[in-house]
Design a protein around this motif. Structure first.
Motif, PDB file in Angstrom:
ATOM      1  N   ALA A  59       7.396  -5.157  -1.753  1.00  0.00           N
ATOM      2  CA  ALA A  59       6.683  -3.949  -1.345  1.00  0.00           C
ATOM      3  C   ALA A  59       5.195  -4.106  -1.637  1.00  0.00           C
ATOM      4  N   ARG A  60       4.889  -4.686  -2.797  1.00  0.00           N
ATOM      5  CA  ARG A  60       3.480  -4.909  -3.156  1.00  0.00           C
ATOM      6  C   ARG A  60       2.825  -5.871  -2.151  1.00  0.00           C
ATOM      7  N   MET A  61       3.557  -6.934  -1.766  1.00  0.00           N
ATOM      8  CA  MET A  61       3.033  -7.897  -0.782  1.00  0.00           C
ATOM      9  C   MET A  61       2.753  -7.214   0.555  1.00  0.00           C
ATOM     10  N   CYS A  62       3.649  -6.304   0.939  1.00  0.00           N
ATOM     11  CA  CYS A  62       3.454  -5.569   2.195  1.00  0.00           C
ATOM     12  C   CYS A  62       2.202  -4.721   2.126  1.00  0.00           C
ATOM     13  N   GLU A  63       2.036  -4.012   1.010  1.00  0.00           N
ATOM     14  CA  GLU A  63       0.891  -3.109   0.881  1.00  0.00           C
ATOM     15  C   GLU A  63      -0.425  -3.884   0.891  1.00  0.00           C
ATOM     16  N   VAL A  64      -0.412  -5.057   0.245  1.00  0.00           N
ATOM     17  CA  VAL A  64      -1.653  -5.803   0.049  1.00  0.00           C
ATOM     18  C   VAL A  64      -1.988  -6.667   1.262  1.00  0.00           C
ATOM     19  N   LEU A  65      -0.968  -7.287   1.867  1.00  0.00           N
ATOM     20  CA  LEU A  65      -1.263  -8.285   2.897  1.00  0.00           C
ATOM     21  C   LEU A  65      -0.424  -8.167   4.166  1.00  0.00           C
ATOM     22  N   LEU A  66       0.884  -8.000   4.011  1.00  0.00           N
ATOM     23  CA  LEU A  66       1.763  -8.302   5.148  1.00  0.00           C
ATOM     24  C   LEU A  66       1.763  -7.230   6.235  1.00  0.00           C
ATOM     25  N   ALA A  67       1.690  -5.979   5.833  1.00  0.00           N
ATOM     26  CA  ALA A  67       1.756  -4.902   6.824  1.00  0.00           C
ATOM     27  C   ALA A  67       0.424  -4.165   6.892  1.00  0.00           C
ATOM     28  N   VAL A  70      -1.441   1.520   8.145  1.00  0.00           N
ATOM     29  CA  VAL A  70      -1.963   2.606   8.983  1.00  0.00           C
ATOM     30  C   VAL A  70      -1.107   2.746  10.253  1.00  0.00           C
ATOM     31  N   ILE A  71      -0.722   1.615  10.816  1.00  0.00           N
ATOM     32  CA  ILE A  71       0.009   1.668  12.087  1.00  0.00           C
ATOM     33  C   ILE A  71       1.416   1.067  12.005  1.00  0.00           C
ATOM     34  N   GLU A  72       1.758   0.463  10.858  1.00  0.00           N
ATOM     35  CA  GLU A  72       3.064  -0.196  10.765  1.00  0.00           C
ATOM     36  C   GLU A  72       3.914   0.353   9.631  1.00  0.00           C
ATOM     37  N   ASP A  73       5.201   0.333   9.855  1.00  0.00           N
ATOM     38  CA  ASP A  73       6.170   0.634   8.808  1.00  0.00           C
ATOM     39  C   ASP A  73       6.818  -0.670   8.375  1.00  0.00           C
ATOM     40  N   TYR A  74       7.239  -0.716   7.121  1.00  0.00           N
ATOM     41  CA  TYR A  74       7.990  -1.905   6.711  1.00  0.00           C
ATOM     42  C   TYR A  74       9.276  -1.490   6.018  1.00  0.00           C
ATOM     43  N   GLU A  75      10.237  -2.383   6.085  1.00  0.00           N
ATOM     44  CA  GLU A  75      11.551  -2.144   5.498  1.00  0.00           C
ATOM     45  C   GLU A  75      11.935  -3.437   4.779  1.00  0.00           C
ATOM     46  N   ILE A  76      12.400  -3.313   3.563  1.00  0.00           N
ATOM     47  CA  ILE A  76      12.677  -4.514   2.762  1.00  0.00           C
ATOM     48  C   ILE A  76      14.171  -4.628   2.534  1.00  0.00           C
ATOM     49  N   GLU A  77      14.684  -5.821   2.793  1.00  0.00           N
ATOM     50  CA  GLU A  77      16.111  -6.077   2.614  1.00  0.00           C
ATOM     51  C   GLU A  77      16.231  -7.248   1.643  1.00  0.00           C
TER      52      GLU A  77
ATOM     53  N   ALA B  20       0.748 -20.136   6.685  1.00  0.00           N
ATOM     54  CA  ALA B  20      -0.535 -19.454   6.435  1.00  0.00           C
ATOM     55  C   ALA B  20      -0.324 -18.218   5.558  1.00  0.00           C
ATOM     56  N   ILE B  21       0.749 -17.474   5.858  1.00  0.00           N
ATOM     57  CA  ILE B  21       1.045 -16.290   5.039  1.00  0.00           C
ATOM     58  C   ILE B  21       1.344 -16.706   3.605  1.00  0.00           C
ATOM     59  N   GLY B  22       2.106 -17.806   3.452  1.00  0.00           N
ATOM     60  CA  GLY B  22       2.422 -18.310   2.110  1.00  0.00           C
ATOM     61  C   GLY B  22       1.156 -18.640   1.331  1.00  0.00           C
ATOM     62  N   HIS B  23       0.216 -19.298   2.003  1.00  0.00           N
ATOM     63  CA  HIS B  23      -1.045 -19.644   1.338  1.00  0.00           C
ATOM     64  C   HIS B  23      -1.824 -18.386   0.951  1.00  0.00           C
ATOM     65  N   SER B  24      -1.865 -17.429   1.885  1.00  0.00           N
ATOM     66  CA  SER B  24      -2.607 -16.195   1.599  1.00  0.00           C
ATOM     67  C   SER B  24      -1.980 -15.453   0.426  1.00  0.00           C
ATOM     68  N   LEU B  25      -0.648 -15.396   0.407  1.00  0.00           N
ATOM     69  CA  LEU B  25       0.035 -14.733  -0.702  1.00  0.00           C
ATOM     70  C   LEU B  25      -0.321 -15.419  -2.018  1.00  0.00           C
ATOM     71  N   ALA B  26      -0.277 -16.765  -2.016  1.00  0.00           N
ATOM     72  CA  ALA B  26      -0.570 -17.506  -3.251  1.00  0.00           C
ATOM     73  C   ALA B  26      -2.000 -17.213  -3.709  1.00  0.00           C
ATOM     74  N   SER B  27      -2.928 -17.159  -2.752  1.00  0.00           N
ATOM     75  CA  SER B  27      -4.317 -16.958  -3.165  1.00  0.00           C
ATOM     76  C   SER B  27      -4.561 -15.525  -3.619  1.00  0.00           C
ATOM     77  N   LEU B  28      -3.652 -14.625  -3.278  1.00  0.00           N
ATOM     78  CA  LEU B  28      -3.754 -13.246  -3.774  1.00  0.00           C
ATOM     79  C   LEU B  28      -2.983 -13.056  -5.079  1.00  0.00           C
ATOM     80  N   GLY B  29      -2.444 -14.144  -5.603  1.00  0.00           N
ATOM     81  CA  GLY B  29      -1.758 -14.056  -6.892  1.00  0.00           C
ATOM     82  C   GLY B  29      -0.249 -13.929  -6.787  1.00  0.00           C
ATOM     83  N   PHE B  30       0.282 -13.914  -5.565  1.00  0.00           N
ATOM     84  CA  PHE B  30       1.749 -13.841  -5.403  1.00  0.00           C
ATOM     85  C   PHE B  30       2.312 -15.262  -5.412  1.00  0.00           C
ATOM     86  N   ASP B  31       2.221 -15.941  -6.566  1.00  0.00           N
ATOM     87  CA  ASP B  31       2.668 -17.329  -6.581  1.00  0.00           C
ATOM     88  C   ASP B  31       4.172 -17.433  -6.814  1.00  0.00           C
ATOM     89  N   ASP B  32       4.870 -16.295  -6.834  1.00  0.00           N
ATOM     90  CA  ASP B  32       6.329 -16.317  -6.925  1.00  0.00           C
ATOM     91  C   ASP B  32       6.986 -16.285  -5.535  1.00  0.00           C
TER      92      ASP B  32
END
Lengths: 82, 82
Positions: A59-67, A70-77, B20-32
């Motif tokens: 969820a933190r990854m979605c908030e910070v980078l992945l989603a 403003v315009i997208e919803d995310y769902e985590i499984e 690319a997403i993996g690299h971006s996550l790592a550089s944001l501190g999501f190294d897990d």
């Protein structure tokens, strides 16, 4: 622990890619297909054995980078290994 | 009947977007986070009340247009209305 994140446009947000696919389907004779919407899914492994922690990290990854929240919803499984 | 089609790259096919997403996550501190793969999902309505027909039409759409079956796998989920 494997996590699948489904990202989709919020209702009401225009989806040009979905619309283009809808048109292409219609022109190929699939005129029974309607309301095409396109989303993304991101599969990743998170280094933890705790499902709730994996969920929280995702969820933190979605908030910070992945989603774009403003315009997208995310769902985590979280896929529990059996 | 609503159908969700999940399209993902076959195992072994390079996924530059995922990398690319993996690299971006790592550089944001999501190294897990590891093994990031990106796929697409397409949601559409098919004009039929028969789940097996909806499944069959969706499979045909994947073969003809939606998926590149050389490098992509697809999975079809028919949402039964309750």
């Amino acid at each position: 622990m494997q996590v699948v994140i489904h990202i989709s446009l919020k209702d009401g947000v225009l989806d040009p890619e979905g619309r283009a696919i809808g048109h292409s389907l219609a022109s190929l004779g699939f005129d029974d297909a309607n309301s095409v919407r396109v989303g993304k899914n991101i599969t990743l492994d998170i280094d933890t054995d705790d499902a709730s922690r994996a969920h929280q990290r995702a969820a933190r990854m979605c908030e910070v980078l992945l989603a774009n929240t403003v315009i997208e919803d995310y769902e985590i499984e979280v896929i529990e290994e059996s």
